[in-house]
Scaffold this motif. Structure first.
Motif, mmCIF file in Angstrom:
data_model
loop_
_atom_site.group_PDB
_atom_site.id
_atom_site.type_symbol
_atom_site.label_atom_id
_atom_site.label_comp_id
_atom_site.label_asym_id
_atom_site.label_seq_id
_atom_site.Cartn_x
_atom_site.Cartn_y
_atom_site.Cartn_z
ATOM 1 N N UNK A 72 0.853 -1.192 0.000
ATOM 2 C CA UNK A 72 0.000 0.000 0.000
ATOM 3 C C UNK A 72 0.887 1.240 0.000
ATOM 4 N N UNK A 73 0.269 2.359 -0.366
ATOM 5 C CA UNK A 73 1.039 3.592 -0.563
ATOM 6 C C UNK A 73 0.255 4.783 -0.009
ATOM 7 N N UNK A 74 0.966 5.908 0.163
ATOM 8 C CA UNK A 74 0.344 7.129 0.673
ATOM 9 C C UNK A 74 0.624 8.281 -0.284
ATOM 10 N N UNK A 75 -0.412 9.057 -0.574
ATOM 11 C CA UNK A 75 -0.289 10.230 -1.437
ATOM 12 C C UNK A 75 -0.440 11.473 -0.578
ATOM 13 N N UNK A 76 0.607 12.280 -0.423
ATOM 14 C CA UNK A 76 0.451 13.533 0.329
ATOM 15 C C UNK A 76 -0.401 14.520 -0.465
ATOM 16 N N UNK A 77 -1.339 15.168 0.223
ATOM 17 C CA UNK A 77 -2.220 16.125 -0.448
ATOM 18 C C UNK A 77 -1.510 17.447 -0.731
ATOM 19 N N UNK A 78 -0.529 17.796 0.081
ATOM 20 C CA UNK A 78 0.206 19.052 -0.131
ATOM 21 C C UNK A 78 1.258 18.827 -1.209
ATOM 22 N N UNK A 79 0.841 18.867 -2.457
ATOM 23 C CA UNK A 79 1.776 18.691 -3.564
ATOM 24 C C UNK A 79 1.276 19.455 -4.783
ATOM 25 N N UNK A 80 2.198 19.694 -5.708
ATOM 26 C CA UNK A 80 1.876 20.500 -6.883
ATOM 27 C C UNK A 80 0.764 19.872 -7.730
ATOM 28 N N UNK A 81 0.648 18.546 -7.710
ATOM 29 C CA UNK A 81 -0.371 17.869 -8.519
ATOM 30 C C UNK A 81 -1.635 17.586 -7.717
ATOM 31 N N UNK A 82 -1.909 18.397 -6.704
ATOM 32 C CA UNK A 82 -3.087 18.167 -5.867
ATOM 33 C C UNK A 82 -4.374 18.120 -6.685
ATOM 34 N N UNK A 83 -4.511 18.977 -7.691
ATOM 35 C CA UNK A 83 -5.761 19.008 -8.459
ATOM 36 C C UNK A 83 -5.996 17.686 -9.190
ATOM 37 N N UNK A 84 -4.927 17.084 -9.721
ATOM 38 C CA UNK A 84 -5.076 15.781 -10.363
ATOM 39 C C UNK A 84 -5.423 14.714 -9.335
#
Length: 546
Positions: A118-130
């Motif tokens: 499993x993996x985690x995606x940080x929301x504070x990132x440049x590609x947040x809209x995607x």
């Protein structure tokens, strides 16, 4: 638009040839070429002339994305289905979305996520809209008229579990797809068991059948001793490959298994004995032979009035590209002479089948009764019910079409109001949580009863007469995304979207939607592939075998 640019679409009428006569005179292909060259030069010119404005916009776009993303993470991944998880991770990395390793096991809302799977995606990132679009769940809109679908989440389509969380233990940034685990199972002197949970398991199964390997499927769970993992529990749908009955040597069988699982995460186990510690023994008649499917579909000259080529393409992509299963395409004009007995499964994709004669419909019905598996989607499901190819449905339970019931008072409206009145009633692609009966052979390999369904039209399957035949049913209060009027919300409440029916020795599997919508709806696509392998074994209450 999602990368901080300015998206524009330039459309021109197709010439469909070097030149054609239109209502405005002769339309030439050369004019299309000239118009595209001119507009391309214009776009390049304005881009360079105003580059400071565009670059400032792009810089502000990504800065604001980091701010709007805020704190928190989205955790995703499936221990049972590494194949679908890998496909989704690949999709994220291709779009330059930051993904991090999960540093330790994590659970939330009854969902388990294991480090390494499993993996985690940080929301504070440049590609947040995607990221936000990929996991989108919203039902509030400023308008009620739409050109295309109104729910476009890819995470739900891939069918992988995920949760949003304020904090979680994360590790290194994932820069590339992890290597596929090598097929390290030992050579057995008795039999092999193949876990059917992984998305790529149907590809492995077809590969074995295509090589002449005899494979059986477990229709009841069992626990037995394995060389690799000791005592292990196996679920319904587990594939069983005995050494006995094979027409190839033990060495050739071992090589065939290794070739079949190469490049996948499908797990193979060497079994020590046929005596189970729990559940069925491996001599049980609940282990049933899986025959190699031979699949055909009917096609016509495209367009909405014929058989939908987009729907054909989705199915072709699922079978041919994902699982290496050939799909024979037969022009509907030649249906009368089509050798139906050559095929174990026939798929009727969304479209019109009015060109089929009564004689051919009867021949198709007899083919099902003799043991064939017929799969229908969308308008083809409507057609199958209307033409007696699926008869065990409650006609009184069909939903009333149109804006008003037939006995409502007639209200005259102006012609110009059509768009405003009728437009909002269109079901233009909404996202629903649904319940799937995972005890049914059509759902083998799926472990969670929660599944997601795209609903992109107003056709609702009538309620099956059998209380066991509704395979996937929408959860009435679980609309997760897209626009619906209140009337359509009531229409879709608890609606059956996948069902089956029995005709003689055969089975009809009916989808009210595309099972593999636009090529990325992997979860319900699994039902279609299961129909190829296990559809013949789906029983009604009169012939149910425990």
């Amino acid at each position: 638009d999602f990368e901080g640019g300015v998206g524009t679409t330039i459309e021109v009428g197709s010439s469909q040839g070097v030149q054609v006569e239109s209502s405005l005179g002769i339309h030439k292909f050369s004019k299309n070429l000239r118009d595209h060259v001119r507009t391309s030069i214009g776009a390049l010119k304005v881009g360079t002339d105003k580059k400071d404005i565009f670059l400032r916009h792009q810089q502000d776009f990504f800065k604001s994305a980091v701010t709007k993303g805020g704190n928190g993470y989205i955790v995703f991944g499936s221990y049972e289905d590494k194949g679908a998880t890998r496909l989704f991770l690949d999709n994220l990395l291709r779009h330059k979305i930051e993904v991090r390793q999960l540093s330790k096991d994590f659970s939330q809302n009854g969902k388990q996520f294991k480090a390494g799977d499993a993996y985690a995606i940080p929301l504070a990132q440049a590609q947040w809209r995607l990221v936000n679009a990929a996991f989108d769940e919203h039902t509030e809109f400023a308008d009620s008229i739409f050109m295309d679908i109104t729910a476009w989440s890819t995470a739900h389509g891939f069918g992988i579990p995920f949760v949003r969380t304020a904090s979680v233990g994360v590790g290194e940034v994932v820069s590339e797809l992890p290597a596929v685990a090598s097929a390290d199972f030992k050579k057995s002197h008795y039999a092999y068991a193949i876990d059917y949970s992984d998305y790529n398991a149907p590809r492995v199964l077809y590969s074995l059948l295509d090589r002449g390997v005899h494979v059986r499927a477990a229709f009841k769970p069992f626990t037995t001793e394995t060389v690799e993992a000791g005592s292990k529990a196996f679920a319904n749908g587990t594939l069983f490959v005995p050494l006995v009955y094979q027409t190839i040597s033990a060495d050739s069988l071992y090589s065939a298994l290794r070739l079949a699982v190469e490049g996948t995460d499908v797990q193979v186990y060497s079994l020590k004995t046929g005596l189970s510690q729990a559940g069925i023994d491996l001599g049980s008649d609940n282990l049933r032979e899986v025959r190699k499917p031979s699949v055909a579909t009917f096609v016509s000259v495209g367009g909405y009035g014929g058989i939908n080529w987009t729907a054909i393409g989705e199915i072709w992509h699922l079978l041919g590209y994902r699982h290496n299963i050939p799909l024979t395409k037969i022009f509907s004009d030649y249906a009368e002479s089509a050798p139906l007995n050559r095929y174990t499964t026939i798929i009727l994709a969304d479209g019109s089948y009015r060109s089929f004669s009564k004689q051919f419909v009867e021949r198709l019905r007899q083919w099902v009764a003799d043991g064939g598996v017929l799969v229908t989607t969308q308008r083809a499901s409507q057609w199958a019910i209307a033409n007696g190819l699926a008869t065990h449905f409650t006609s009184a339970d069909e939903k009333q079409k149109g804006d008003k019931p037939a006995n409502a008072e007639y209200v005259r409206l102006d012609y110009a109001q059509q768009r405003e009145v009728s437009g909002p009633n269109r079901i233009g692609g909404v996202l629903y949580a649904a319940d799937i009966d995972i005890t049914n052979p059509l759902a083998y390999g799926i472990h969670s009863r929660e599944i997601y369904s795209m609903k992109s039209g107003d056709f609702v399957l009538p309620r099956p007469q059998s209380r066991f035949a509704s395979l996937v049913q929408l959860k009435g209060d679980k609309q997760l995304g897209g626009y619906l009027t209140r009337a359509n919300q009531q229409k879709l409440k608890d609606a059956t979207v996948v069902a089956y029916d029995k005709i003689g020795q055969g089975t009809v599997v009916l989808f009210s939607e595309s099972p593999t919508y636009r090529g990325y709806w992997l979860s319900t696509g699994r039902i279609l592939t299961n129909a190829l392998f296990f559809g013949q074994y789906v029983s009604d209450s009169n012939r149910y075998r425990p």
